[in-house]
Write a protein that holds these residues in place. Structure first.
Motif, short mmCIF file in Angstrom:
data_model
loop_
_atom_site.label_atom_id
_atom_site.label_comp_id
_atom_site.label_asym_id
_atom_site.label_seq_id
_atom_site.Cartn_x
_atom_site.Cartn_y
_atom_site.Cartn_z
N ILE A 73 0.83 -1.22 0.00
CA ILE A 73 0.00 0.00 0.00
C ILE A 73 0.86 1.26 0.00
CG2 ILE A 73 -2.01 -1.16 0.98
CD1 ILE A 73 -1.36 0.18 3.69
N ALA A 74 2.09 1.15 0.50
CA ALA A 74 3.01 2.30 0.45
C ALA A 74 3.27 2.69 -1.00
CB ALA A 74 4.31 1.98 1.16
N GLU A 75 3.35 1.69 -1.88
CA GLU A 75 3.58 1.96 -3.30
C GLU A 75 2.43 2.73 -3.94
OE1 GLU A 75 4.66 -1.49 -5.56
OE2 GLU A 75 6.19 -2.08 -4.11
N LYS A 76 1.27 2.70 -3.32
CA LYS A 76 0.10 3.43 -3.83
C LYS A 76 -0.07 4.79 -3.18
CE LYS A 76 -1.02 0.38 -6.75
NZ LYS A 76 -0.81 0.66 -8.16
N GLY A 77 0.90 5.18 -2.33
CA GLY A 77 0.87 6.51 -1.75
C GLY A 77 0.41 6.60 -0.32
N VAL A 78 0.22 5.47 0.34
CA VAL A 78 -0.20 5.49 1.74
C VAL A 78 0.97 5.94 2.61
CG1 VAL A 78 -0.93 4.05 3.69
CG2 VAL A 78 -1.98 3.73 1.45
N GLU A 92 1.77 9.70 13.26
CA GLU A 92 2.52 10.90 12.89
C GLU A 92 2.73 10.93 11.39
OE1 GLU A 92 6.14 11.44 15.09
OE2 GLU A 92 5.24 10.61 16.91
N ARG A 93 2.47 12.08 10.80
CA ARG A 93 2.67 12.24 9.35
C ARG A 93 4.16 12.36 9.04
NH1 ARG A 93 -1.59 11.01 6.13
NH2 ARG A 93 -3.50 11.72 7.08
N LYS A 94 4.56 11.85 7.87
CA LYS A 94 5.95 12.01 7.48
C LYS A 94 6.18 13.48 7.14
CE LYS A 94 5.21 10.66 2.66
NZ LYS A 94 5.52 9.69 1.65
N PRO A 95 7.41 13.95 7.34
CA PRO A 95 7.71 15.35 7.05
C PRO A 95 7.44 15.68 5.59
CG PRO A 95 9.51 14.30 8.24
CD PRO A 95 8.53 13.23 7.87
N GLN A 96 6.80 16.80 5.35
CA GLN A 96 6.45 17.20 3.99
C GLN A 96 7.60 17.87 3.26
OE1 GLN A 96 3.54 16.31 2.47
NE2 GLN A 96 3.28 15.14 4.33
N ALA A 97 8.59 18.37 3.98
CA ALA A 97 9.70 19.07 3.33
C ALA A 97 10.40 18.16 2.33
CB ALA A 97 10.70 19.56 4.38
#
Length: 115
Positions: free
Chosen positions: A50-55, A64-69
């Motif tokens: 599912i990570a390959e699909k953008g999760v 916790e969200r991954k850093p957007q930078a």
């Protein structure tokens, strides 16, 4: 909010139905339902698929969200960072001073033009 809730949130954010998402992940619809309900935990193979699909797997697992930078860095800066990681400490200091000098010149030059 638990893993199942966050998993469902990510699935919905990406616009997948449970059936579509389970197919992408190589799981049964029943497994997908149980993951989202919190009755079962997904394994590493499921999470990798599912990570390959953008999760955002970090978010699903930890909340916790991954850093957007990292997502907004351009290709040149990304390449420079990759190269920088392979340089010794002394040379890193030289590169940092050099980059600082270039940046200072650019800032001063922009000020002279009125930009």
């Amino acid at each position: 909010m638990g893993i199942g809730d966050r998993l469902k949130e990510e699935r919905e954010r990406l616009g997948f139905s449970q059936t579509e998402f389970s197919a992408v992940a190589g799981a049964s619809k029943n497994s997908q339902y149980n993951y989202e309900k919190g009755d079962r935990s997904p394994d590493a193979n499921y999470l990798a698929a599912i990570a390959e699909k953008g999760v955002d797997i970090l978010y699903v697992v930890t909340g916790e969200r991954k850093p957007q930078a990292a997502d907004s860095i351009n290709a040149d800066a990304s390449e420079l960072l990759k190269l920088f990681e392979h340089v010794g400490d002394a040379d890193r200091q030289v590169l940092l001073r050099m980059a600082s000098a270039f940046a200072s010149v650019a800032v001063l030059g922009a000020g002279k033009d009125g930009n």
